[in-house]
Write an enzyme that holds these catalytic residues in place. Structure first.
Site, PDB file in Angstrom:
ATOM      1  N   ASP A  34     -13.737 -57.734  30.891  1.00 32.22           N
ATOM      2  CA  ASP A  34     -12.585 -58.344  31.554  1.00 32.22           C
ATOM      3  C   ASP A  34     -12.085 -59.437  30.613  1.00 32.22           C
ATOM      4  O   ASP A  34     -12.798 -60.432  30.379  1.00 32.22           O
ATOM      5  CB  ASP A  34     -13.015 -58.932  32.906  1.00 32.22           C
ATOM      6  CG  ASP A  34     -11.828 -59.480  33.686  1.00 32.22           C
ATOM      7  OD1 ASP A  34     -10.794 -59.798  33.065  1.00 32.22           O
ATOM      8  OD2 ASP A  34     -11.929 -59.575  34.922  1.00 32.22           O
ATOM      9  N   TYR A  63       5.417 -61.721  34.531  1.00 31.53           N
ATOM     10  CA  TYR A  63       5.243 -60.859  33.358  1.00 31.53           C
ATOM     11  C   TYR A  63       6.068 -61.382  32.177  1.00 31.53           C
ATOM     12  O   TYR A  63       5.555 -61.530  31.059  1.00 31.53           O
ATOM     13  CB  TYR A  63       5.658 -59.427  33.721  1.00 31.53           C
ATOM     14  CG  TYR A  63       5.414 -58.428  32.623  1.00 31.53           C
ATOM     15  CD1 TYR A  63       4.127 -58.019  32.298  1.00 31.53           C
ATOM     16  CD2 TYR A  63       6.472 -57.883  31.898  1.00 31.53           C
ATOM     17  CE1 TYR A  63       3.896 -57.095  31.289  1.00 31.53           C
ATOM     18  CE2 TYR A  63       6.261 -56.964  30.890  1.00 31.53           C
ATOM     19  CZ  TYR A  63       4.966 -56.571  30.591  1.00 31.53           C
ATOM     20  OH  TYR A  63       4.737 -55.667  29.587  1.00 31.53           O
TER      21      TYR A  63
HETATM   22  P1  NAI Z   1      -1.786 -49.372  30.726  1.00 29.37           P
HETATM   23  O1  NAI Z   1      -1.932 -49.856  32.136  1.00 29.37           O
HETATM   24  O2  NAI Z   1      -1.924 -47.923  30.451  1.00 29.37           O
HETATM   25  O3  NAI Z   1      -2.847 -50.133  29.791  1.00 29.37           O
HETATM   26  C1  NAI Z   1      -3.299 -51.434  30.023  1.00 29.37           C
HETATM   27  C2  NAI Z   1      -4.812 -51.416  29.974  1.00 29.37           C
HETATM   28  O4  NAI Z   1      -5.285 -52.766  30.124  1.00 29.37           O
HETATM   29  C3  NAI Z   1      -5.406 -50.602  31.123  1.00 29.37           C
HETATM   30  O5  NAI Z   1      -6.309 -49.620  30.634  1.00 29.37           O
HETATM   31  C4  NAI Z   1      -6.110 -51.645  31.971  1.00 29.37           C
HETATM   32  O6  NAI Z   1      -7.294 -51.178  32.615  1.00 29.37           O
HETATM   33  C5  NAI Z   1      -6.429 -52.725  30.955  1.00 29.37           C
HETATM   34  N1  NAI Z   1      -6.649 -54.018  31.584  1.00 29.37           N
HETATM   35  C6  NAI Z   1      -5.964 -54.573  32.598  1.00 29.37           C
HETATM   36  N2  NAI Z   1      -6.507 -55.740  32.942  1.00 29.37           N
HETATM   37  C7  NAI Z   1      -7.554 -55.928  32.111  1.00 29.37           C
HETATM   38  C8  NAI Z   1      -8.525 -56.958  31.981  1.00 29.37           C
HETATM   39  N3  NAI Z   1      -8.502 -58.040  32.777  1.00 29.37           N
HETATM   40  N4  NAI Z   1      -9.454 -56.850  31.025  1.00 29.37           N
HETATM   41  C9  NAI Z   1      -9.502 -55.740  30.221  1.00 29.37           C
HETATM   42  N5  NAI Z   1      -8.633 -54.725  30.315  1.00 29.37           N
HETATM   43  C10 NAI Z   1      -7.662 -54.826  31.257  1.00 29.37           C
HETATM   44  O7  NAI Z   1      -0.380 -49.922  30.254  1.00 29.37           O
HETATM   45  P2  NAI Z   1       0.308 -49.988  28.812  1.00 29.37           P
HETATM   46  O8  NAI Z   1       1.731 -49.781  29.037  1.00 29.37           O
HETATM   47  O9  NAI Z   1      -0.393 -49.152  27.835  1.00 29.37           O
HETATM   48  O10 NAI Z   1       0.111 -51.536  28.462  1.00 29.37           O
HETATM   49  C11 NAI Z   1      -0.532 -51.995  27.290  1.00 29.37           C
HETATM   50  C12 NAI Z   1       0.149 -53.277  26.848  1.00 29.37           C
HETATM   51  O11 NAI Z   1       1.471 -52.985  26.416  1.00 29.37           O
HETATM   52  C13 NAI Z   1       0.275 -54.319  27.960  1.00 29.37           C
HETATM   53  O12 NAI Z   1       0.041 -55.604  27.431  1.00 29.37           O
HETATM   54  C14 NAI Z   1       1.722 -54.172  28.380  1.00 29.37           C
HETATM   55  O13 NAI Z   1       2.235 -55.347  28.944  1.00 29.37           O
HETATM   56  C15 NAI Z   1       2.373 -53.849  27.044  1.00 29.37           C
HETATM   57  N6  NAI Z   1       3.677 -53.222  27.137  1.00 29.37           N
HETATM   58  C16 NAI Z   1       3.833 -51.977  27.687  1.00 29.37           C
HETATM   59  C17 NAI Z   1       5.091 -51.390  27.727  1.00 29.37           C
HETATM   60  C18 NAI Z   1       5.339 -50.027  28.275  1.00 29.37           C
HETATM   61  O14 NAI Z   1       6.505 -49.640  28.432  1.00 29.37           O
HETATM   62  N7  NAI Z   1       4.310 -49.234  28.578  1.00 29.37           N
HETATM   63  C19 NAI Z   1       6.279 -52.113  27.226  1.00 29.37           C
HETATM   64  C20 NAI Z   1       5.985 -53.398  26.669  1.00 29.37           C
HETATM   65  C21 NAI Z   1       4.739 -53.919  26.626  1.00 29.37           C
END
Ligand code: NAI
Length: 260
Positions: free
Chosen positions: A62, A155
């Site tokens: 975490d 966010y």
């Molecule tokens: P996602 O939800 O698939 O991946 C995020 C991962 O972070 C998940 O596997 C989740 O379990 C993990 N996570 C959440 N809280 C956590 C914690 N406390 N400790 C450890 N792991 C934790 O979503 P995505 O889109 O791949 O997001 C990845 C990053 O990219 C994030 O920072 C998001 O804000 C950023 N992002 C995503 C965009 C999109 O369009 N998908 C656009 C811009 C930024």
């Protein structure tokens, strides 16, 4: 394509989406990769998608928890050696208007997206300095650092915070020759998020992207790999948009005059 043999790369939030794409790209490029995520089951599923399990480890973590993040870095080092690269990617995107938001919802976004990035970078940087490693750190912000969105106050604030945190960390680590940069993805296609969009929102979104489509996790990953490559040695404190032109300006407006 740059190779990363012998390098130890930690990716947080690696169980899905962009983080998984980054972990896979580094692994394909020869790095030893440690995938950290809070969801243990999802980590197991993600690991199973790698045909080659060599140079790969998963750690449940975490990122809001300092001892847990220190354990992530220590585990990576025991498995593969000193940390060369940290990708602080883990993040959450809950939506609520300010009028309706619980304090706990605000706190959980800031703690995951901002405190989590701070802790991940701090743990990796301490290790790099201790070992004299000229490492690379990349944080994952979002187009939301500069483009507000209804219902996304926490966010957007967290992602703006990530940008400024990255710049100051880059200043502080320059004397150790550790590069610190940030990527700002636009709209990236990940199964979990797309399913939550309604049709009206999705159509408006695509109209706002000059490239006319969402990005893929691997397209963010390739930008991250570049920032960690030898060719990016003189780049630190930078913000790299990976958004198909979304952040260029008033993308939804027509030409001001038909003659143009
Ligand atoms: P996602 O939800 O698939 O991946 C995020 C991962 O972070 C998940 O596997 C989740 O379990 C993990 N996570 C959440 N809280 C956590 C914690 N406390 N400790 C450890 N792991 C934790 O979503 P995505 O889109 O791949 O997001 C990845 C990053 O990219 C994030 O920072 C998001 O804000 C950023 N992002 C995503 C965009 C999109 O369009 N998908 C656009 C811009 C930024």
């Amino acid at each position: 394509m740059t190779r990363f043999e012998g390098q130890v790369v930690i990716v947080t939030g690696a169980a899905s989406g962009i983080g998984l794409g980054i972990a896979r790209a580094f692994h394909d490029a020869g790095a030893s990769v440690v995938m950290g995520d809070v969801r243990e089951d999802a980590l197991d599923q993600a690991q199973a998608t790698f045909s080659d399990q060599e140079r790969l480890a998963c750690v449940q973590v975490d990122v809001r928890d300092a001892p847990a993040v220190a354990h992530l870095v220590a585990t990576a080092e025991q498995a593969f050696g000193p940390t060369s690269v940290m990708i602080a990617n883990a993040g959450i995107v809950p939506n609520a208007s300010v009028l309706n938001m619980d304090v706990s919802a605000w706190d959980s976004v800031i703690e995951t997206n901002l405190r989590g990035v701070f802790l991940s970078c701090q743990a990796a940087a301490r290790s790099m300095v201790t070992h004299g490693t000229r490492g690379r750190i990349v944080t994952v912000s979002s187009i939301a650092h500069s483009h507000g969105r209804l219902g996304a106050s926490a966010y957007c604030a967290s992602k703006a915070g990530v940008v400024m945190f990255t710049k100051v960390l880059a200043m502080e680590l320059a004397e150790h020759r550790i590069n610190v940069n940030c990527v700002a993805p636009g709209v990236i296609e990940i199964p979990r998020r797309v399913s939550r969009m309604n049709e009206e929102f999705r159509t408006a979104l695509l109209q706002a992207i000059p490239w006319g489509r969402r990005g893929q996790p691997d397209e963010v990953a390739q930008a991250v790999l570049y920032l960690c490559s030898p060719g990016a040695e003189y780049i630190t404190g930078a913000l790299l948009s990976v958004d198909g032109g979304y952040s260029t300006g008033w993308t939804h407006m027509p030409y001001s005059s038909p003659q143009l």
